[in-house]
Motif scaffolding. Structure first.
Motif, mmCIF file in Angstrom:
data_model
loop_
_atom_site.group_PDB
_atom_site.id
_atom_site.type_symbol
_atom_site.label_atom_id
_atom_site.label_comp_id
_atom_site.label_asym_id
_atom_site.label_seq_id
_atom_site.Cartn_x
_atom_site.Cartn_y
_atom_site.Cartn_z
ATOM 1 N N ILE A 149 -117.665 54.590 21.130
ATOM 2 C CA ILE A 149 -117.166 53.246 21.406
ATOM 3 C C ILE A 149 -115.663 53.301 21.663
ATOM 4 O O ILE A 149 -114.922 53.952 20.918
ATOM 5 C CB ILE A 149 -117.447 52.301 20.223
ATOM 6 N N VAL A 150 -115.238 52.637 22.717
ATOM 7 C CA VAL A 150 -113.816 52.513 23.027
ATOM 8 C C VAL A 150 -113.384 51.104 22.624
ATOM 9 O O VAL A 150 -114.012 50.114 23.017
ATOM 10 C CB VAL A 150 -113.560 52.735 24.522
ATOM 11 N N ALA A 151 -112.318 50.999 21.827
ATOM 12 C CA ALA A 151 -111.938 49.700 21.268
ATOM 13 C C ALA A 151 -110.450 49.428 21.441
ATOM 14 O O ALA A 151 -109.611 50.122 20.855
ATOM 15 C CB ALA A 151 -112.299 49.637 19.783
ATOM 16 N N GLU A 152 -110.125 48.427 22.241
ATOM 17 C CA GLU A 152 -108.751 47.953 22.312
ATOM 18 C C GLU A 152 -108.449 47.201 21.012
ATOM 19 O O GLU A 152 -109.255 46.373 20.577
ATOM 20 C CB GLU A 152 -108.590 47.030 23.516
ATOM 21 N N PRO A 153 -107.318 47.465 20.353
ATOM 22 C CA PRO A 153 -107.066 46.890 19.022
ATOM 23 C C PRO A 153 -106.596 45.439 19.074
ATOM 24 O O PRO A 153 -105.485 45.103 18.653
ATOM 25 C CB PRO A 153 -105.995 47.820 18.443
ATOM 26 N N GLU A 154 -107.450 44.591 19.587
ATOM 27 C CA GLU A 154 -107.240 43.150 19.571
ATOM 28 C C GLU A 154 -108.547 42.514 19.128
ATOM 29 O O GLU A 154 -109.599 43.159 19.141
ATOM 30 C CB GLU A 154 -106.811 42.646 20.956
ATOM 31 N N PHE A 155 -108.496 41.250 18.737
ATOM 32 C CA PHE A 155 -109.680 40.627 18.131
ATOM 33 C C PHE A 155 -110.923 40.784 19.007
ATOM 34 O O PHE A 155 -111.983 41.201 18.526
ATOM 35 C CB PHE A 155 -109.409 39.144 17.861
ATOM 36 N N ASP A 156 -110.811 40.453 20.294
ATOM 37 C CA ASP A 156 -111.976 40.526 21.168
ATOM 38 C C ASP A 156 -112.475 41.957 21.315
ATOM 39 O O ASP A 156 -113.681 42.207 21.380
ATOM 40 C CB ASP A 156 -111.654 39.950 22.549
ATOM 41 N N GLY A 157 -111.544 42.916 21.378
ATOM 42 C CA GLY A 157 -111.941 44.313 21.503
ATOM 43 C C GLY A 157 -112.665 44.821 20.270
ATOM 44 O O GLY A 157 -113.650 45.553 20.377
ATOM 45 N N SER A 192 -97.555 50.498 20.702
ATOM 46 C CA SER A 192 -96.774 50.663 19.476
ATOM 47 C C SER A 192 -95.808 49.496 19.295
ATOM 48 O O SER A 192 -95.188 49.042 20.254
ATOM 49 C CB SER A 192 -95.976 51.964 19.526
ATOM 50 N N GLY A 193 -95.723 49.015 18.074
ATOM 51 C CA GLY A 193 -94.783 47.948 17.772
ATOM 52 C C GLY A 193 -95.287 46.563 18.075
ATOM 53 O O GLY A 193 -94.590 45.579 17.788
ATOM 54 N N LEU A 194 -96.480 46.457 18.630
ATOM 55 C CA LEU A 194 -97.073 45.137 18.884
ATOM 56 C C LEU A 194 -97.809 44.714 17.625
ATOM 57 O O LEU A 194 -98.759 45.384 17.191
ATOM 58 C CB LEU A 194 -98.025 45.205 20.079
ATOM 59 N N GLY A 195 -97.391 43.602 17.039
ATOM 60 C CA GLY A 195 -97.904 43.217 15.731
ATOM 61 C C GLY A 195 -99.408 43.130 15.653
ATOM 62 O O GLY A 195 -100.020 43.624 14.693
ATOM 63 N N VAL A 196 -100.053 42.512 16.649
ATOM 64 C CA VAL A 196 -101.505 42.346 16.589
ATOM 65 C C VAL A 196 -102.204 43.708 16.641
ATOM 66 O O VAL A 196 -103.224 43.917 15.978
ATOM 67 C CB VAL A 196 -102.011 41.424 17.726
ATOM 68 N N HIS A 197 -101.640 44.653 17.386
ATOM 69 C CA HIS A 197 -102.235 45.982 17.442
ATOM 70 C C HIS A 197 -102.059 46.714 16.113
ATOM 71 O O HIS A 197 -102.989 47.360 15.622
ATOM 72 C CB HIS A 197 -101.623 46.792 18.590
ATOM 73 N N ASP A 198 -100.869 46.619 15.551
ATOM 74 C CA ASP A 198 -100.637 47.262 14.256
ATOM 75 C C ASP A 198 -101.596 46.698 13.196
ATOM 76 O O ASP A 198 -102.150 47.447 12.380
ATOM 77 C CB ASP A 198 -99.189 47.042 13.799
ATOM 78 N N PHE A 199 -101.793 45.381 13.229
ATOM 79 C CA PHE A 199 -102.681 44.732 12.255
ATOM 80 C C PHE A 199 -104.119 45.213 12.421
ATOM 81 O O PHE A 199 -104.797 45.564 11.443
ATOM 82 C CB PHE A 199 -102.600 43.219 12.427
ATOM 83 N N GLN A 200 -104.599 45.240 13.655
ATOM 84 C CA GLN A 200 -105.981 45.649 13.891
ATOM 85 C C GLN A 200 -106.190 47.141 13.599
ATOM 86 O O GLN A 200 -107.224 47.525 13.030
ATOM 87 C CB GLN A 200 -106.387 45.343 15.339
ATOM 88 N N ILE A 201 -105.229 47.960 13.952
ATOM 89 C CA ILE A 201 -105.337 49.399 13.663
ATOM 90 C C ILE A 201 -105.444 49.631 12.162
ATOM 91 O O ILE A 201 -106.233 50.462 11.687
ATOM 92 C CB ILE A 201 -104.126 50.172 14.238
ATOM 93 N N ALA A 202 -104.664 48.880 11.391
ATOM 94 C CA ALA A 202 -104.668 49.042 9.933
ATOM 95 C C ALA A 202 -106.036 48.736 9.330
ATOM 96 O O ALA A 202 -106.384 49.284 8.274
ATOM 97 C CB ALA A 202 -103.600 48.143 9.305
ATOM 98 N N GLY A 203 -106.808 47.868 9.972
ATOM 99 C CA GLY A 203 -108.113 47.496 9.424
ATOM 100 C C GLY A 203 -109.297 48.219 10.030
ATOM 101 O O GLY A 203 -110.454 47.942 9.664
ATOM 102 N N LEU A 204 -109.043 49.178 10.935
ATOM 103 C CA LEU A 204 -110.147 49.828 11.637
ATOM 104 C C LEU A 204 -111.069 50.614 10.709
ATOM 105 O O LEU A 204 -112.290 50.592 10.861
ATOM 106 C CB LEU A 204 -109.607 50.761 12.725
ATOM 107 N N ASP A 205 -110.489 51.327 9.751
ATOM 108 C CA ASP A 205 -111.322 52.133 8.847
ATOM 109 C C ASP A 205 -112.254 51.267 8.009
ATOM 110 O O ASP A 205 -113.336 51.703 7.622
ATOM 111 C CB ASP A 205 -110.438 52.987 7.932
#
Length: 263
Positions: A149-157, A192-205
């Motif tokens: 699965i390829v996942a862009e780190p935003e809510f819809d992704g 990098s440095g985009l808040g929504v991406h940092d937030f989603q990456i942190a919750g991926l696991d």
């Protein structure tokens, strides 16, 4: 080994993943098939494997509903060098959309698996799926050993990735492929440095325990430049291109480990 590369949302970088992962595997000495199961045909175009007007494509191979029907439809990657030697493409045109209307035909979901039978032995096959969980993606899942699965780190992704994960877990038996599993989730188009991406990456696991692959594929202009120029990343000969290509090398190493486990 056949790997269906999936996402239930468009614009996630799925075709870029397939094309650049194929390139990295070929650079590592692997023989790679790319089966373009998306009517947009982006993987076919980016690998310079556009079929001639009278040439058989994946659509006709599926329609044949015969063992090994894809054998005469492959074309080499048009990049030259080791890429042309080691990458074959089962190309797509927009006519692949016509296969969707066959979804209600008994046994139609097995047609791609039949078409590939005996054609891709001793190779890695990457199946580039459309951004849906409909008939074409199901054709690929029936044929595949695992799903990536390829996942862009935003809510819809992330939501799209979760839908793929749940679909595989809930419907592998229905697809007559009970051993099908999700082998990994690769974050892509990461800024990098985009808040929504940092937030989603942190919750991926937490969303995908034990499934998140590294490295994450960063959003870099060189990926689009390579796609637009129909060329491998390393041909751009810039530091950013080398950095992204090295990230794909590391993902390719994980694919090779999957093969070793499966062997």
């Amino acid at each position: 080994m056949r790997i269906a590369v999936c996402q239930n949302k468009g614009g996630s970088g799925k075709s870029a993943m397939v094309v650049n992962l194929a390139a990295a595997l070929a650079e590592a000495g692997e023989l790679v098939d790319v089966a373009d199961v998306d009517p947009q045909g982006n993987a076919s175009r980016r690998l310079a494997a556009r079929p001639a007007a009278d040439q058989m494509t994946i659509s006709e191979a599926i329609k044949c509903d015969a063992l090994g029907a894809a054998r005469d439809a492959y074309v080499p990657c048009g990049w030259g060098g080791v890429y042309s030697e080691r990458i074959r493409v089962l190309p797509a045109r927009f006519e692949l959309e016509n296969r969707i209307s066959e979804a209600g035909t008994v046994g139609a979901v097995k047609r791609l698996k039949r078409a590939l039978a005996g054609c891709d032995d001793r190779r890695i096959t990457l199946l580039d799926c459309p951004p849906s969980l409909g008939h074409l993606t199901q054709l690929a899942m029936v044929a595949a050993d695992v799903v990536l699965i390829v996942a862009e780190p935003e809510f819809d992704g992330i939501e799209g990735a979760v839908r793929v994960l749940n679909f595989v877990r809930d419907h592998a038996d229905d697809l007559n492929n009970p051993r099908l599993r999700v082998a990994g989730v690769v974050p892509s188009r990461v800024r990098s440095g985009l808040g929504v991406h940092d937030f989603q990456i942190a919750g991926l696991d937490e969303c995908f325990p034990g499934l998140v692959w590294a490295p994450h594929i960063r959003e870099r202009a060189v990926v689009k430049a390579a796609a637009d120029s129909v060329a491998p990343l390393r041909s751009l000969r810039t530091a950013p291109a080398r950095e992204v290509a090295e990230d794909f090398d590391k993902l390719a190493a994980q694919v090779r480990k999957l093969m070793e486990v499966a062997a």
